[in-house]
Design an enzyme around this catalytic site. Structure first.
Site, mmCIF file in Angstrom:
data_model
loop_
_atom_site.group_PDB
_atom_site.id
_atom_site.type_symbol
_atom_site.label_atom_id
_atom_site.label_comp_id
_atom_site.label_asym_id
_atom_site.label_seq_id
_atom_site.Cartn_x
_atom_site.Cartn_y
_atom_site.Cartn_z
ATOM 1 N N HIS A 75 0.876 -1.160 -0.173
ATOM 2 C CA HIS A 75 0.020 0.109 -0.076
ATOM 3 C C HIS A 75 0.947 1.302 0.126
ATOM 4 O O HIS A 75 0.667 2.324 -0.596
ATOM 5 C CB HIS A 75 -1.012 0.082 1.212
ATOM 6 N N GLY A 81 4.984 6.265 -4.620
ATOM 7 C CA GLY A 81 6.068 5.432 -4.082
ATOM 8 C C GLY A 81 6.325 5.011 -2.805
ATOM 9 O O GLY A 81 5.638 5.332 -1.765
ATOM 10 N N SER A 85 4.236 7.075 3.327
ATOM 11 C CA SER A 85 3.128 8.041 3.330
ATOM 12 C C SER A 85 1.905 7.337 3.708
ATOM 13 O O SER A 85 0.750 7.610 4.409
ATOM 14 C CB SER A 85 2.677 8.432 1.676
ATOM 15 N N HIS A 203 -0.601 -13.062 -1.704
ATOM 16 C CA HIS A 203 -2.053 -13.767 -1.137
ATOM 17 C C HIS A 203 -1.839 -15.281 -0.726
ATOM 18 O O HIS A 203 -2.790 -15.983 -0.350
ATOM 19 C CB HIS A 203 -3.200 -13.509 -1.945
ATOM 20 N N THR A 204 -0.695 -15.595 -0.821
ATOM 21 C CA THR A 204 -0.165 -16.830 -0.139
ATOM 22 C C THR A 204 -0.314 -16.892 1.360
ATOM 23 O O THR A 204 -0.472 -17.910 1.813
ATOM 24 C CB THR A 204 1.109 -17.371 -0.651
HETATM 25 C C1 HEM Z 1 -3.713 -7.446 -7.403
HETATM 26 C C2 HEM Z 1 -4.425 -6.580 -6.495
HETATM 27 C C3 HEM Z 1 -4.712 -6.712 -5.281
HETATM 28 C C4 HEM Z 1 -5.952 -6.977 -4.650
HETATM 29 C C5 HEM Z 1 -7.305 -6.428 -5.283
HETATM 30 C C6 HEM Z 1 -5.706 -7.085 -3.275
HETATM 31 C C7 HEM Z 1 -6.795 -7.240 -2.551
HETATM 32 C C8 HEM Z 1 -6.594 -7.757 -0.988
HETATM 33 C C9 HEM Z 1 -7.773 -7.665 -0.148
HETATM 34 C C10 HEM Z 1 -9.100 -7.462 -0.277
HETATM 35 C C11 HEM Z 1 -7.173 -8.342 0.953
HETATM 36 C C12 HEM Z 1 -7.745 -8.516 2.317
HETATM 37 C C13 HEM Z 1 -7.856 -7.506 3.412
HETATM 38 C C14 HEM Z 1 -8.653 -7.647 4.618
HETATM 39 O O1 HEM Z 1 -9.975 -8.185 4.203
HETATM 40 O O2 HEM Z 1 -8.159 -6.930 5.591
HETATM 41 C C15 HEM Z 1 -5.836 -8.434 0.883
HETATM 42 C C16 HEM Z 1 -4.936 -8.792 1.685
HETATM 43 C C17 HEM Z 1 -3.713 -8.991 1.546
HETATM 44 N N1 HEM Z 1 -2.844 -8.484 0.536
HETATM 45 FE FE1 HEM Z 1 -3.622 -8.063 -1.252
HETATM 46 N N2 HEM Z 1 -4.489 -7.259 -2.784
HETATM 47 C C18 HEM Z 1 -3.582 -7.027 -4.195
HETATM 48 C C19 HEM Z 1 -2.442 -6.990 -4.344
HETATM 49 C C20 HEM Z 1 -1.637 -7.276 -3.488
HETATM 50 C C21 HEM Z 1 0.034 -7.329 -3.502
HETATM 51 C C22 HEM Z 1 0.746 -6.803 -4.730
HETATM 52 C C23 HEM Z 1 0.412 -7.393 -2.429
HETATM 53 C C24 HEM Z 1 1.817 -7.613 -1.726
HETATM 54 C C25 HEM Z 1 2.743 -7.394 -2.584
HETATM 55 C C26 HEM Z 1 -0.791 -7.817 -1.546
HETATM 56 C C27 HEM Z 1 -0.293 -8.481 -0.247
HETATM 57 C C28 HEM Z 1 -1.526 -8.805 0.646
HETATM 58 C C29 HEM Z 1 -1.336 -9.314 2.056
HETATM 59 C C30 HEM Z 1 -0.081 -9.967 2.584
HETATM 60 C C31 HEM Z 1 -2.647 -9.525 2.475
HETATM 61 C C32 HEM Z 1 -2.913 -10.154 3.681
HETATM 62 C C33 HEM Z 1 -3.079 -9.059 5.143
HETATM 63 C C34 HEM Z 1 -3.324 -9.105 6.420
HETATM 64 O O3 HEM Z 1 -3.689 -10.441 6.711
HETATM 65 O O4 HEM Z 1 -3.088 -8.521 7.209
HETATM 66 N N3 HEM Z 1 -1.729 -7.625 -2.084
HETATM 67 N N4 HEM Z 1 -5.403 -7.863 -0.495
#
Ligand code: HEM
Length: 399
Positions: A75, A81, A85, A203-204
């Site tokens: 984020h 960048g 922020s 999302h692994t």
């Molecule tokens: C491709 C577009 C992406 C979308 C639409 C997306 C969307 C989301 C959503 C909806 C969640 C669940 C958040 C919640 O309910 O609290 C999530 C969690 C997460 N995302 Fe993404 N994400 C994207 C890309 C990424 C990228 C690029 C990264 C890191 C390089 C990332 C890392 C994570 C991680 C690690 C979680 C788990 C967070 C936690 O458990 O605290 N995501 N994401």
């Protein structure tokens, strides 16, 4: 030598040498310097070790910390960048990024860890290490703790002055984004389609709020309101964990962390035996996310160009955006590659250790973690990661 000089002299010399380097090397956005791994080796050699130690103990206290840090880093880098922020609280200039209310807003636990690291580093090297650098290092170290690959983290970032909720809303893709939108949003940041697919592999690990999935589970066009792209058995499992109106959290990828994950009974990554002994399913960085997302019966749709119209069926991607990765031919090919399903990957013995995913993740994370926005107005080393140093905050000209 330096220790016998008065503090002010050291600072002047350091500043002069940085200025000289900046001049000979040209402009580097909000880097104080051409980004380099050894940036703090003279000014704060302890910094990297402190980050690593605190991240490790935070994860030992609460394993969810790792995903929260990775998400926070993403984020941060996607808006203006990687300039810290996302860490700023709202001010009289308006609501900050962290108040955007978007569904994947990072969790508070990650902010607390960054504060803890900053406090520890300030005690050793006051006003030297930026919050932006701390977050970038912490995310990498967190991923390594959960069995992922390490990537090179260059330092020298400055902390930005500006943080607007509206910019997060604009730049961050939503959980229901279709493939085209995902590609577009990443392209706005100079990231390729492949980067998008590879970085979605984050999302692994981590968890999602049930509210984010409610429409896929209860209000979609498939039988019993389930999204037709979602694997029906997995949908039943998710419904059990997420009754209507639930405030629960569920794993984005409920696999990994045990030796039966591949169905092979073998340890998937021998370098992480300690990790396997302690970490649970859902908290292991591995390629299984792609195996689950890939689904089984994706067929060509009845209309449209070959690259835009694959019907997704039986995907176990938890978010709609995850399942949409296999909704085009090129996306499906990339997912299969990362899952180790491509002929080339199958032929390679390295496939057993999450390749080519780990290799590709390193490359894409190195790009993500060096995103910069030279158009933003300068930066500083914040004393407190949550607020600008008042004396250096610029007037909000043009914003
Ligand atoms: C491709 C577009 C992406 C979308 C639409 C997306 C969307 C989301 C959503 C909806 C969640 C669940 C958040 C919640 O309910 O609290 C999530 C969690 C997460 N995302 Fe993404 N994400 C994207 C890309 C990424 C990228 C690029 C990264 C890191 C390089 C990332 C890392 C994570 C991680 C690690 C979680 C788990 C967070 C936690 O458990 O605290 N995501 N994401």
């Amino acid at each position: 030598m330096a220790s016998s000089l008065p503090q002010g002299t050291v600072r002047t010399v350091t500043f002069a040498s940085l200025l000289f380097l900046a001049l000979i090397a040209g402009v580097h956005g909000r880097y104080r310097h051409p980004p380099m791994v050894s940036f703090y080796s003279r000014e704060c050699p302890e910094a990297r070790g402190i980050v690593q130690k605190i991240v490790k103990s935070a994860i030992e206290r609460d394993i969810d910390s790792a995903a929260a840090l990775w998400n926070l880093h993403y984020h941060d880098c996607f808006v203006r960048g990687c300039d810290g922020s996302i860490l700023l609280e709202s001010s009289y200039y308006g609501p900050a990024e962290k108040e955007s209310g978007i569904p994947d807003s990072p969790k508070e636990i990650a902010y607390d860890i960054i504060d803890e690291i900053k406090d520890a580093i300030e005690k050793v090297c006051p006003v030297t290490v930026s919050c932006a650098d701390i977050l970038t290092l912490a995310a990498r170290d967190a991923v390594v703790e959960l069995g992922g690959p390490g990537w090179k983290v260059c330092s020298g970032r400055l902390d930005g002055f500006i943080s607007y909720a509206n910019e997060s809303k604009f730049y961050m893709p939503g959980p229901d984004a279709n493939y085209r939108t995902l590609v577009k949003k990443f392209a706005l940041k100079g990231l390729t389609e492949m980067d998008m697919v590879v970085l979605s592999g984050a999302h692994t690990i981590g968890k999602v709020k049930c509210s984010v999935m409610e429409s896929s589970l209860y209000n979609s066009s498939g039988p019993c309101g389930v999204d037709p792209t979602l694997d029906p058995t997995y949908a039943m499992e998710l419904k059990a964990q997420c009754p209507v109106g639930s405030s629960n959290l569920v794993f984005l990828d409920p696999t990994g962390g045990d030796t039966s994950v591949n169905g092979s009974g073998t340890v998937p990554y021998p370098g992480h035996r300690r990790l396997l002994a302690t970490k649970s399913a859902g908290n292991t960085v591995d390629k299984n996310y792609y195996v689950r997302v890939s689904g089984k019966n994706a067929k060509k749709g009845s209309a449209g160009s070959s690259d835009q119209n694959l019907k997704v069926r039986n995907s176990k991607g938890t978010l709609k955006s995850d399942r949409n990765l296999v909704s085009t031919k090129s996306g499906k090919a990339l997912v299969n590659r990362e899952a180790g399903n491509s002929k080339k990957a199958k032929a390679s013995a390295a496939d057993k250790e999450n390749q080519p995913f780990f290799h590709d993740l390193v490359k894409s994370m190195e790009k993500l973690s060096t995103l910069d926005d030279p158009s933003s107005p300068g930066g500083e080393i914040r004393c407190n990661c949550r607020s600008r140093n008042v004396q250096t905050a610029p007037p909000p000209v043009g914003y």
